[in-house]
Write a protein that holds these residues in place. Structure first.
Motif, mmCIF file in Angstrom:
data_model
loop_
_atom_site.group_PDB
_atom_site.id
_atom_site.type_symbol
_atom_site.label_atom_id
_atom_site.label_comp_id
_atom_site.label_asym_id
_atom_site.label_seq_id
_atom_site.Cartn_x
_atom_site.Cartn_y
_atom_site.Cartn_z
ATOM 1 N N ALA A 193 0.831 -1.202 0.000
ATOM 2 C CA ALA A 193 0.000 0.000 0.000
ATOM 3 C C ALA A 193 0.866 1.253 0.000
ATOM 4 O O ALA A 193 0.595 2.224 -0.724
ATOM 5 N N MET A 194 1.928 1.260 0.802
ATOM 6 C CA MET A 194 2.790 2.426 0.884
ATOM 7 C C MET A 194 3.574 2.634 -0.408
ATOM 8 O O MET A 194 3.790 3.773 -0.836
ATOM 9 N N LEU A 195 4.007 1.553 -1.045
ATOM 10 C CA LEU A 195 4.711 1.693 -2.320
ATOM 11 C C LEU A 195 3.787 2.264 -3.388
ATOM 12 O O LEU A 195 4.213 3.076 -4.225
ATOM 13 N N GLY A 196 2.512 1.855 -3.340
ATOM 14 C CA GLY A 196 1.545 2.419 -4.279
ATOM 15 C C GLY A 196 1.377 3.906 -4.078
ATOM 16 O O GLY A 196 1.316 4.686 -5.042
ATOM 17 N N LEU A 197 1.326 4.332 -2.812
ATOM 18 C CA LEU A 197 1.213 5.750 -2.511
ATOM 19 C C LEU A 197 2.477 6.493 -2.941
ATOM 20 O O LEU A 197 2.408 7.597 -3.498
ATOM 21 N N PHE A 198 3.633 5.883 -2.715
ATOM 22 C CA PHE A 198 4.889 6.508 -3.111
ATOM 23 C C PHE A 198 4.938 6.724 -4.620
ATOM 24 O O PHE A 198 5.401 7.769 -5.090
ATOM 25 N N GLU A 199 4.449 5.746 -5.378
ATOM 26 C CA GLU A 199 4.416 5.891 -6.836
ATOM 27 C C GLU A 199 3.523 7.054 -7.250
ATOM 28 O O GLU A 199 3.814 7.771 -8.214
ATOM 29 N N GLN A 200 2.425 7.271 -6.512
ATOM 30 C CA GLN A 200 1.564 8.425 -6.795
ATOM 31 C C GLN A 200 2.309 9.729 -6.519
ATOM 32 O O GLN A 200 2.177 10.703 -7.266
ATOM 33 N N TRP A 201 3.094 9.764 -5.447
ATOM 34 C CA TRP A 201 3.899 10.952 -5.147
ATOM 35 C C TRP A 201 4.859 11.255 -6.292
ATOM 36 O O TRP A 201 4.978 12.393 -6.735
ATOM 37 N N VAL A 202 5.562 10.211 -6.745
ATOM 38 C CA VAL A 202 6.556 10.393 -7.809
ATOM 39 C C VAL A 202 5.889 10.918 -9.073
ATOM 40 O O VAL A 202 6.385 11.845 -9.733
ATOM 41 N N GLU A 203 4.746 10.309 -9.413
ATOM 42 C CA GLU A 203 4.036 10.721 -10.625
ATOM 43 C C GLU A 203 3.532 12.155 -10.508
ATOM 44 O O GLU A 203 3.602 12.924 -11.468
ATOM 45 N N ARG A 204 3.042 12.535 -9.330
ATOM 46 C CA ARG A 204 2.466 13.868 -9.157
ATOM 47 C C ARG A 204 3.535 14.957 -9.097
ATOM 48 O O ARG A 204 3.409 16.007 -9.722
ATOM 49 N N PHE A 205 4.624 14.713 -8.353
ATOM 50 C CA PHE A 205 5.600 15.775 -8.102
ATOM 51 C C PHE A 205 6.895 15.614 -8.905
ATOM 52 O O PHE A 205 7.779 16.467 -8.834
ATOM 53 N N ASP A 206 7.022 14.509 -9.645
ATOM 54 C CA ASP A 206 8.164 14.295 -10.540
ATOM 55 C C ASP A 206 9.493 14.473 -9.797
ATOM 56 O O ASP A 206 10.332 15.302 -10.165
ATOM 57 N N PHE A 207 9.672 13.707 -8.733
ATOM 58 C CA PHE A 207 10.925 13.797 -7.982
ATOM 59 C C PHE A 207 11.613 12.443 -7.963
ATOM 60 O O PHE A 207 11.023 11.416 -8.314
ATOM 61 N N ALA A 208 12.884 12.452 -7.559
ATOM 62 C CA ALA A 208 13.659 11.224 -7.416
ATOM 63 C C ALA A 208 14.294 11.213 -6.034
ATOM 64 O O ALA A 208 14.485 12.262 -5.410
ATOM 65 N N LEU A 209 14.607 10.026 -5.567
ATOM 66 C CA LEU A 209 15.314 9.904 -4.301
ATOM 67 C C LEU A 209 16.812 10.089 -4.533
ATOM 68 O O LEU A 209 17.301 9.954 -5.652
ATOM 69 N N ARG A 210 17.510 10.409 -3.476
ATOM 70 C CA ARG A 210 18.959 10.573 -3.583
ATOM 71 C C ARG A 210 19.608 9.263 -4.027
ATOM 72 O O ARG A 210 19.083 8.177 -3.750
#
Length: 287
Positions: A193-210
């Motif tokens: 569930a959390m990975l699914g939410l994280f993917e939504q964050w990435v798609e919405r804000f277009d960011f990458a992790l360090r």
């Protein structure tokens, strides 16, 4: 059989959940036969009645345990469970013989019941958090406020559910195989569930992790914090964890801190390099 709802009124029908991959210790050799039996009305009834008994036990609504209930989950004995199922579902003609036909040993039933309770926990959390998650990716949302709302209600729901207590009890009372399965299943459900939410964050804000940090590690860190804070809540140490007036929590603070620290602002530094650079900035400022 019954429907359930999350805190925000999101309903789902428990009878529509496929239990074939969850209830797997049934006394059948063929996978197809086990799947059909897992999804039968009476199997669901036995499990649902056991869940009600557990909820009553953990909420204080049941009678105090007797001396014979020295070990956790002993209140889910076969005679008690069959009697409760007869009371809850008189139309299904529950008997001890039908119970034994499904589970050859009581430990088999407990293993399936723990898996069932955790699966429902996952669906309940998902149903309740779906609306909150949408706020996290809304274009005009206050992101920090949305994170705090998600974390505040999420950790309360996580800990209030009897299945959280069941997970801790199962580790103390179940056989090693069941205990290991409980931990893996619990983390798998929540991590997905959390990975699914994280993917939504990435798609919405277009960011990458360090560099050197991946989404799975981010989720592992976040869940470790949630588990630790959850245990503090169970112990009644909630004053520093939750602010019920502002509806904020340390989990929200930790989530924002992880996001701020691990999201790459464009400098391409690893977390170690970024930490060293920050310390250097502090030194330069005070020199």
């Amino acid at each position: 059989m019954s429907s359930m709802s999350g805190q925000d009124g999101v309903h789902f029908d428990e009878s529509q959940i496929d239990l074939s991959a969850t209830v797997t210790r049934l006394n059948r050799i063929r996978a197809g036969a086990r799947a059909r039996l897992a999804n039968s009305e009476l199997t669901r009834a036995f499990l649902a009645s056991a869940l009600r008994m557990m909820e009553e036990q953990f909420s204080g609504g049941a009678e105090a345990r007797s001396d014979e209930d020295a070990i956790p989950l002993a209140f889910l004995s076969r005679p008690r469970l069959v009697k409760r199922t007869q009371d809850d579902y008189p139309e299904l003609d529950a008997t001890q013989a039908k119970f034994r036909d499904r589970w050859a040993g009581h430990q088999d039933f407990l293993g399936d019941f723990i898996s069932y309770a955790l699966a429902l926990r996952h669906y309940r959390v998902w149903a309740s958090s779906a609306g909150w998650a949408e706020e996290l990716v809304a274009p005009d949302a206050d992101f920090a406020a949305a994170v705090h709302k998600f974390a505040f209600h999420g950790i309360r729901l996580l800990v209030d559910l009897p299945a959280y207590r069941l997970r801790l009890l199962a580790l103390a009372s179940a056989d090693r195989e069941t205990a290991g399965s409980v931990v893996r299943q619990s983390y798998d459900y929540t991590a997905q569930a959390m990975l699914g939410l994280f993917e939504q964050w990435v798609e919405r804000f277009d960011f990458a992790l360090r560099p050197g940090v991946n989404p799975e590690q981010f989720v592992i860190l976040l869940l470790a914090v949630a588990e630790g804070l959850g245990e503090r809540l169970l112990a009644g140490l909630d004053e520093s964890v939750l602010d019920t007036e502002l509806e904020t929590s340390l989990l929200g603070t930790a989530t924002l801190a992880l996001f701020t620290g691990l999201a790459d602002p464009g400098d391409g530094l690893t977390i170690e390099q970024a930490a060293n650079a920050r310390v250097q900035e502090f030194g330069d400022t005070h020199s």
